[in-house]
Structure formats: structure tokens, C-alpha cells
Write a protein that holds these residues in place. Sequence first.
Motif, PDB file in Angstrom:
ATOM      1  N   PRO A 228       0.987  -1.269   0.021  1.00 16.29           N
ATOM      2  CA  PRO A 228      -0.174   0.131   0.357  1.00 16.29           C
ATOM      3  C   PRO A 228       0.911   1.294  -0.264  1.00 16.29           C
ATOM      4  O   PRO A 228       1.960   1.015   0.683  1.00 16.29           O
ATOM      5  CB  PRO A 228      -0.913   0.022   1.466  1.00 16.29           C
ATOM      6  CG  PRO A 228      -0.399  -1.295   1.958  1.00 16.29           C
ATOM      7  CD  PRO A 228       0.572  -2.195   1.238  1.00 16.29           C
ATOM      8  N   ALA A 229       0.505   2.615  -0.866  1.00 15.25           N
ATOM      9  CA  ALA A 229       1.061   3.304  -0.810  1.00 15.25           C
ATOM     10  C   ALA A 229       1.102   4.211  -1.506  1.00 15.25           C
ATOM     11  O   ALA A 229      -0.359   5.171  -2.212  1.00 15.25           O
ATOM     12  CB  ALA A 229       2.434   3.093  -2.389  1.00 15.25           C
ATOM     13  N   ASP A 230       0.778   5.942   0.107  1.00 12.58           N
ATOM     14  CA  ASP A 230       0.064   7.221  -0.777  1.00 12.58           C
ATOM     15  C   ASP A 230       1.045   8.345  -1.742  1.00 12.58           C
ATOM     16  O   ASP A 230       0.679   9.250  -2.475  1.00 12.58           O
ATOM     17  CB  ASP A 230       0.152   7.911   1.072  1.00 12.58           C
ATOM     18  CG  ASP A 230      -0.726   6.753   1.322  1.00 12.58           C
ATOM     19  OD1 ASP A 230      -1.991   6.700   1.277  1.00 12.58           O
ATOM     20  OD2 ASP A 230      -0.529   7.354   1.877  1.00 12.58           O
ATOM     21  N   LEU A 231       2.520   7.773  -1.280  1.00 12.53           N
ATOM     22  CA  LEU A 231       3.204   7.997  -1.853  1.00 12.53           C
ATOM     23  C   LEU A 231       4.348   7.473  -3.207  1.00 12.53           C
ATOM     24  O   LEU A 231       5.274   6.480  -2.097  1.00 12.53           O
ATOM     25  CB  LEU A 231       4.343   9.008  -1.255  1.00 12.53           C
ATOM     26  CG  LEU A 231       5.822   9.463  -2.029  1.00 12.53           C
ATOM     27  CD1 LEU A 231       5.661  10.785  -3.137  1.00 12.53           C
ATOM     28  CD2 LEU A 231       6.409  10.841  -0.478  1.00 12.53           C
ATOM     29  N   VAL A 232       4.853   7.103  -4.130  1.00 15.91           N
ATOM     30  CA  VAL A 232       5.665   6.372  -4.516  1.00 15.91           C
ATOM     31  C   VAL A 232       6.990   7.237  -4.904  1.00 15.91           C
ATOM     32  O   VAL A 232       6.591   8.303  -6.094  1.00 15.91           O
ATOM     33  CB  VAL A 232       5.401   5.310  -5.988  1.00 15.91           C
ATOM     34  CG1 VAL A 232       6.261   5.024  -6.459  1.00 15.91           C
ATOM     35  CG2 VAL A 232       4.157   4.640  -5.293  1.00 15.91           C
ATOM     36  N   VAL A 233       7.758   7.287  -4.531  1.00 16.90           N
ATOM     37  CA  VAL A 233       9.268   8.157  -4.919  1.00 16.90           C
ATOM     38  C   VAL A 233      10.275   6.902  -6.537  1.00 16.90           C
ATOM     39  O   VAL A 233      10.793   5.676  -6.074  1.00 16.90           O
ATOM     40  CB  VAL A 233      10.091   8.865  -4.183  1.00 16.90           C
ATOM     41  CG1 VAL A 233      11.272   9.048  -5.327  1.00 16.90           C
ATOM     42  CG2 VAL A 233       9.311   9.816  -3.811  1.00 16.90           C
TER      43      VAL A 233
END
Length: 401
Positions: A228-233
Motif C-alpha cells: 500500500p502506498a500514498d507516495l511513490v518515489v
Amino acid sequence: PRRIVVVGASLAGVRAVETARRLGHRGPLTLIGAEEHLPYDRPPLSKEFIGGSVVTGPPHLMDQRQLIDGLGVTVRLGAAATALDVDQQVVEVDDMPVAYDALLIATGAQARTLPGTEGLGGVHTLRTLDDAAAIRAALDTGARTVVIGAGFIGSEVASAARRRGLPVTIVEAQATPLVRAVGEQAGRALAALHVRHGTDLRCGVGVAGLVGHERVEGVALTDGTVLPADLVVVGIGAAPVTAWLESSTLALDDGVVCDETLAAAPGVWAAGDVARWHHPDLGVALRLEHWTNAGDQASHAARNMLEPANATGYRHVPYFWSDWYRQRIQFAGLPDGHPQIVHGDWESDAFTALFRQGDRLTGALTLNRRGDIMKYRALISRGGSWDEARELAARRNAMTR
Ligand code: FAD
């Protein structure tokens, strides 16, 4: 040269105009930059700027007064060069010709993106101030973060997220991170820093795709896991910015190809992340993406540009640093062969490892040994032998025991 034009208003571009004035160039000096911002420094972006608890402003390299009034530079920001005519000595800037007598190409590199993720909210690369501001805003909201790629930038982003107490996972396709930069053993030692500081590092697994419609919700891995992720860099490296030169006659090969003196064609020079130059001592063509090189190379190119008849080779020993979890990693030279530890051990909080080729010292890697690295760099620069390196190590150890 009477009119000097510099394309790319970042570290290399700024150093070049500074050097040209310092060495007495009195003619017109024009600096052209595609970004709207005044020149700023990139290393703080992945460190203090996104990870610090105090909100900091843009890390400008120079303010308007210094650049325009002080150095008398004509600065054109938000203006991209789109083509170069080497014979006519003209750069096209927003489709208007700008004539030069000497040109420096300093257009740097841009972040590689993950195909098919364009336009998905919450997915960023980190190269520019705007990228960093978006990542900082996401971290401010407590984003669950997934970093794709365990290179230096990805590692610094993970470290920044941990510094803010946020959960972060790094996904790395290779079994060991950073092998090309520092070798296998050192790559493993640095990877251990992530584990020690609570980052979930997953190596040897690929990204199958991102989950989410307008905004990213997760990262699907090739082993079937969904994080799960809200931010992917996305930190999968950078590519030199040369598309605008494709219609020119310059030689391009993963960068602008230059000779030992950093000349790419008569009247044309290159420096910084965009330049691939023939190293006079190492006998190979190198393109570096390091802060120290960008500045030094631009100064060297500017000097050669002012006096082309006396142009000298650029003999630079590569050097970079990176900061993770308040630990300082430094590297000088090139990572040849098997490194040998001369201080501490691979698991300790501070170590020095040396690389050799035959009886020569070729590289040095340190963790939290700030006093060491420049001494070894100087030795590499002098063509120091392995025995001299061992003696230096013994002296350093006697001093710091
Ligand atoms: P760049 O900084 O890439 O600048 C090139 C400029 O040219 C850009 O502003 C771009 O917009 C402009 N441009 C591009 N095309 C055009 C065009 N056609 N017309 C006009 N302008 C154009 N190095 C280290 O050694 N240690 C570190 O800790 C470290 N941390 C870093 C952290 C981050 C987040 C990043 C992104 C880099 C880091 N680096 C670090 C690398 C270092 O910042 C670079 O080596 C350096 O910025 C290179 O400078 P440059 O001027 O060659 O290129």
C-alpha cells in the motif's frame, strides 16, 4: 571569445559564469535556464528540504543581485534551448536565435521515469525543486511511502521519510543495491544501514505495476505482493539532457562527447552531468553525476573556453557523498576489484575500505570517516601506490584510535 552563452542554469552553469568573470571576461555573458527558478542546489533537496522538521526555502546557489548586478550576467529563465547550429554559432532559444562566440552546454540530467505511470497522482521522481516540494507536501500528510530503486537518491528519500517517523519500503530489482557505484561487498554494507534504521528494503524483486486510478494506492511487485502506498518515489537513475542537440552535428553517446579539454566542437564546450569526456589519466570516457565534478568541470571548461589555444586536460578524481540516517557516505576514485577494509569492519558504524588495481590505489569508500576521504583522494590523484595507501591507513588509524 566576445559573447559567451551558457545553456543550463544550475550548478555547472553558475560556476562557469562565475569563473569566466573571475578570469577577466568582460564581454556579454548569457545564462539560459529552462526552469523558472533562480539557480538552486540539488543535494539538499533529498536531505534537509524534504526530511527536515524546519521548513526551509529553496537552496539557491546565487540570488538575483549577485548574478545580474554582481556578475553582470544576462539571465533568461523559463527559456529552453531547442537547437544548436555549430557552423553558424547560433543556439535557438524558444525559437529565437542567440549568437555566441563560445558556448557551454550544461543541461545536466533528468530523472528516468517508470513507463505508464504518467499522470498518476502521488507518483514522483526527484530531480527538481518542484519535485521536492511535491514530495515534501506528501510527507507532511504522513504518506506511506514506497521508493522504487535503492540508489543514492532513493536511499536519501527513504532516510528522510524515516526521519519523519513514517513507514517506508524500498523496492530494488538487483539482489544487492549500488553494486555498480561501490561494488558488491560495500553495496551490502550500505544496504544494512536501511535495515538498521527501520526501512523495509526488498531486493531482487521487480515492480509489476502501480495500483490506483487517479491517485496511486499501491505498488504491485513481481512476487505477487501489493505494497500500500500514498507516495511513490521513482529513483531509477537519470539520463543526460541531449534531445535538444540531436539535430546538431555534435557527437552524442549517453552525454555530449568531449575531448580531454572538455571541447565538443570548435567554440563548444560541455560540463556537468551532461558531459562525457575523455579522461586524460584513466584513458576512458566518463560521465559523472556528482556535485563536485559539475562545479570543478564547469570552472575548467570556462578557463579553457577563454584561452582555447592553451586548453588543458581535465584530470579529475571522481568524488561524491551521500547522507542517510545522519550517516555520511563518501567515495573517491573508481570501485575496481575487491575492496579491503583498513579501518573498522563492514558492520561497524564507521569504516574505510580501499580499492586497488595491481599495485595502485584506485578508490576509497568511507562511512562516517570525514577526515579520511580527501587524503585518499589526493593519493589517488598523485597516482599513489598500494603500499603508500597502507601507510596512510596506518597513520590515520594511529591518529583516530
Ligand atoms: P543539473 O543540476 O541537472 O542542471 C541542469 C539545468 O539545465 C537544469 O536546471 C535544467 O532545467 C536546465 N536545462 C536542461 N535542458 C535545458 C535546455 N534545453 N535549455 C535550457 N536549460 C536547460 N551529488 C553529490 O555528489 N552528492 C549528493 O549528495 C547529491 N545529492 C543529490 C540529490 C538530488 C535530489 C539530485 C537530483 C542530485 C544530487 N547530486 C548529488 C548530484 C548533483 O546535484 C548533480 O551532479 C548536479 O546538480 C549537476 O549539475 P549540472 O549543472 O551539471 O546539471
